[in-house]
Design a protein around this motif. Structure first.
Motif, PDB file in Angstrom:
ATOM      1  N   SER A 192     -15.592 -19.725  -2.246  1.00  0.00           N
ATOM      2  CA  SER A 192     -14.381 -20.002  -1.618  1.00  0.00           C
ATOM      3  C   SER A 192     -14.551 -21.227  -1.131  1.00  0.00           C
ATOM      4  O   SER A 192     -15.751 -21.673  -0.152  1.00  0.00           O
ATOM      5  N   ALA A 200     -10.627 -16.310 -12.744  1.00  0.00           N
ATOM      6  CA  ALA A 200      -9.912 -15.275 -12.131  1.00  0.00           C
ATOM      7  C   ALA A 200     -10.543 -14.640 -10.705  1.00  0.00           C
ATOM      8  O   ALA A 200     -11.635 -14.521 -10.610  1.00  0.00           O
ATOM      9  N   ASP A 201      -9.887 -14.172  -9.861  1.00  0.00           N
ATOM     10  CA  ASP A 201     -10.388 -13.990  -8.569  1.00  0.00           C
ATOM     11  C   ASP A 201     -11.226 -12.719  -8.750  1.00  0.00           C
ATOM     12  O   ASP A 201     -12.296 -12.465  -8.035  1.00  0.00           O
ATOM     13  N   SER A 202     -10.924 -11.859  -9.741  1.00  0.00           N
ATOM     14  CA  SER A 202     -11.666 -10.710 -10.052  1.00  0.00           C
ATOM     15  C   SER A 202     -13.078 -10.830 -11.023  1.00  0.00           C
ATOM     16  O   SER A 202     -13.909  -9.980 -11.053  1.00  0.00           O
ATOM     17  N   ALA A 203     -12.982 -12.184 -11.249  1.00  0.00           N
ATOM     18  CA  ALA A 203     -14.072 -12.629 -12.417  1.00  0.00           C
ATOM     19  C   ALA A 203     -15.642 -12.425 -11.551  1.00  0.00           C
ATOM     20  O   ALA A 203     -15.602 -12.960 -10.400  1.00  0.00           O
ATOM     21  N   ALA A 204     -16.399 -11.933 -12.254  1.00  0.00           N
ATOM     22  CA  ALA A 204     -17.938 -11.953 -11.753  1.00  0.00           C
ATOM     23  C   ALA A 204     -18.542 -13.242 -11.338  1.00  0.00           C
ATOM     24  O   ALA A 204     -17.856 -14.286 -11.957  1.00  0.00           O
ATOM     25  N   GLY A 239     -13.231 -17.709  -8.381  1.00  0.00           N
ATOM     26  CA  GLY A 239     -13.942 -16.234  -9.088  1.00  0.00           C
ATOM     27  C   GLY A 239     -14.239 -15.431  -7.722  1.00  0.00           C
ATOM     28  O   GLY A 239     -14.007 -15.323  -6.598  1.00  0.00           O
ATOM     29  N   GLN A 240     -15.511 -14.545  -7.915  1.00  0.00           N
ATOM     30  CA  GLN A 240     -16.190 -13.894  -7.037  1.00  0.00           C
ATOM     31  C   GLN A 240     -17.458 -14.722  -6.305  1.00  0.00           C
ATOM     32  O   GLN A 240     -18.061 -14.170  -5.596  1.00  0.00           O
ATOM     33  N   SER A 267     -12.807 -13.282   3.462  1.00  0.00           N
ATOM     34  CA  SER A 267     -13.354 -13.575   2.233  1.00  0.00           C
ATOM     35  C   SER A 267     -14.464 -12.527   1.575  1.00  0.00           C
ATOM     36  O   SER A 267     -15.003 -11.765   2.041  1.00  0.00           O
ATOM     37  N   ALA A 268     -14.219 -12.350   0.106  1.00  0.00           N
ATOM     38  CA  ALA A 268     -15.011 -11.547  -0.602  1.00  0.00           C
ATOM     39  C   ALA A 268     -15.906 -12.147  -1.690  1.00  0.00           C
ATOM     40  O   ALA A 268     -16.402 -11.656  -2.572  1.00  0.00           O
ATOM     41  N   THR A 269     -16.222 -13.491  -1.642  1.00  0.00           N
ATOM     42  CA  THR A 269     -16.817 -14.413  -2.361  1.00  0.00           C
ATOM     43  C   THR A 269     -18.355 -14.308  -1.738  1.00  0.00           C
ATOM     44  O   THR A 269     -18.486 -14.079  -0.869  1.00  0.00           O
ATOM     45  N   ARG A 316     -10.184 -20.894  -4.151  1.00  0.00           N
ATOM     46  CA  ARG A 316     -11.195 -19.842  -4.577  1.00  0.00           C
ATOM     47  C   ARG A 316     -11.888 -20.021  -6.193  1.00  0.00           C
ATOM     48  O   ARG A 316     -11.080 -20.595  -6.926  1.00  0.00           O
TER      49      ARG A 316
END
Length: 530
Positions: free
Chosen positions: A300, A139-143, A296-297, A357-359, A294
């Protein structure tokens, strides 16, 4: 006339008539018999999302025979399970394999759990496909948790065998990134390890035949069955040195775009990609291939298309078109400020996407070597115009973005040049003291031969490493792929090489390994033993 029809034609006609008359025009997945195995090209998966994945197969009992399936649609049953024995069935359904798309199947499965391995298979009538495994993305929010991926390119079937794919299939990896030249369109060349049709592929039927030949290779099938793939294309999926609407041996835009439409359709028919690519099936030469993936975190992937939108290569050879090798000061056209490899829209998409990007890692998956490479081992400067050195203003725009906007941990991966390279991406290649803005790893080919400009010589490569100080190392004489381990703290890249791709069953070892530490651009060599 019946006297001119062979027995196979009669059987195909009878089967088509029976299918259409008894089953209302579409063969039912559980009610028809297949005389021969229709899954000769294997199965594949790709484009993994947190809740789903694309499953692919193509019904082709005799894939190298034109019209090997009756020209009617078939219903194909598919199953996804949480275990290899299919005791825990998760989803199932049917898809239509139509003659218009060479009886290929693209199932976009949704509703799966994120960050999970699954197993899948197909059934066509009484025939069952091999079982393969795939997985969903976190998931995109996964650590940010560790992951492993491989990247590869350039698998000229005639030039060698696919032991690199066999070795890759045995790795415990989450993902495969393929960077182009899945097929080679070229005509048969004598003296190579494997044979293929004499003629160059240029029509839909010829491209389909070429893909079928490649995909019959069991080691390539094993690599597809091991993990999901993210896929882009380079020039040989259409023709050598493709640049928008021009080829090395054909500058006529009408002919090239007609050929490109056929090539794009065949590519779609044989790849596990989403139906957003499917506009090619209508005979269009336009198809958006570039995409973002993507994980997860952690990471990307920005997967580009450097062929469809680029400007034509500058200063082509006399009497030809496409790429050339020029002295650095002998081709003013090369320096044009508005020249582009990606096209304006894709270039904007890439920078906007990386900027948001937030990864932890940002991986630019493009087709070739991004870093400047002077390929003259002696005095003077020689540059290849088919790669980024032919589009220095476009490269500088990307380098300026990386230096100014500073996306987290940018890493560039590429292929195309049939050799392993590790480089520091510099803010300004005209200033050796300029900052390092990214790390770069270019992988060797699965089987394609070392390009002539490299003289197939490690001695030449070593000279080029010394002459280009931002290059950390190069390994040019062997085929292989790259294997990457990514964690929040570091990325480790192993450069795998096959002892001899012109013979079956030779050993695969490491040419070298490099590590990139999070928060610090540039790589360090950590080993080179096998």
């Amino acid at each position: 006339m019946i006297n001119n029809m062979n027995r196979r034609d009669l059987l195909k006609g009878a089967l088509a008539s029976a299918v259409l008359s008894s089953l209302g025009g579409c063969a039912n997945a559980s009610r028809y018999a297949m005389a021969d195995d229709p899954f000769t090209l294997g199965v594949a998966s790709g484009s993994p999302l947190p809740d789903g994945v694309v499953l692919w197969t193509r019904l082709a009992p005799h894939p190298l025979t034109a019209g090997d399936m009756p020209p009617v649609p078939y219903l194909v049953h598919w199953e996804v399970a949480a275990d290899a024995g299919f005791r825990q069935l998760v989803q199932q359904g049917t898809a239509t394999a139509s003659a218009a798309l060479a009886h290929s199947v693209h199932v976009q499965v949704q509703g799966l759990a994120p960050d999970r391995w699954y197993w899948y298979r197909f059934r066509a009538g009484d025939a069952v496909s091999p079982v393969a495994r795939t997985r969903t993305a976190p998931a995109d929010s996964a650590a940010a948790a560790p992951m492993r991926f491989a990247f590869a390119s350039c698998q000229d079937y005639a030039a060698g065998f696919y032991d690199a794919w066999g070795d890759l299939a045995r790795q415990e990896m989450d993902l495969v990134v393929f960077l182009g030249d899945y097929i080679y369109e070229s005509a048969f060349r004598p003296g190579l390890p494997r044979a293929h049709p004499v003629e160059e592929a240029a029509t839909l039927a010829q491209y389909r035949h070429r893909y079928a030949l490649y995909k019959m290779d069991t080691q390539l099938q094993a690599a597809h069955a091991a993990a999901p793939w993210i896929i882009t294309m380079d020039d040989h999926e259409v023709g050598n040195d493709l640049a928008n609407d021009s080829l090395q041996d054909d500058p006529d835009p009408v002919r090239v775009l007609q050929r490109r439409a056929a090539a794009y359709q065949a590519w779609y028919e044989h790849m596990p990609v989403r139906n957003t690519f499917a506009n090619a099936q209508a005979g269009s030469p336009h198809m958006r291939v570039y995409t973002q993936q993507r994980w997860g975190q952690l990471a990307s992937f920005y997967v580009t298309d450097v062929r469809q939108y680029r400007d034509h290569q500058s200063c082509p050879p006399a009497g030809r078109y496409g790429g050339n090798i020029v002295r650095g000061d002998a081709c003013p056209e090369r320096l044009g400020a508005n020249r582009s490899m990606l096209g304006t829209q894709q270039e904007r998409w890439l920078m906007d996407s990386m900027d948001k990007s937030a990864t932890r890692w940002n991986i630019l998956a493009q087709q070739t070597l991004l870093s400047k490479l002077d390929i003259e081992p002696g005095s003077g400067e020689n540059l290849r115009t088919d790669g980024w050195d032919g589009y220095p203003a476009a490269r500088q725009r990307l380098l300026d973005f990386l230096g100014q906007r500073k996306p987290a941990n940018p890493v560039v991966i590429g292929g195309d040049v049939h050799s392993h390279w590790a480089s520091d991406v510099k803010a300004d290649y005209n200033n050796p003291a300029s900052a390092v803005v990214a790390s770069e790893f270019c992988t060797t080919s699965i089987s394609s031969q070392t390009p002539r400009w490299m003289q197939q010589s490690q001695k030449v490569a070593d000279l080029l490493v010394r002459k280009n100080p931002h290059i950390k190392g190069a390994w040019v004489e062997q085929r292989g792929y790259s294997l990457v381990d990514v964690s929040p703290q570091r990325m480790t890249v192993q450069m795998k090489v096959v002892e001899d791709a012109t013979r079956r069953g030779t050993a695969v070892t490491n040419a070298a390994a490099f590590v990139v530490s999070s928060g610090r651009a540039g790589s360090e060599k950590v080993g080179s033993s096998g």
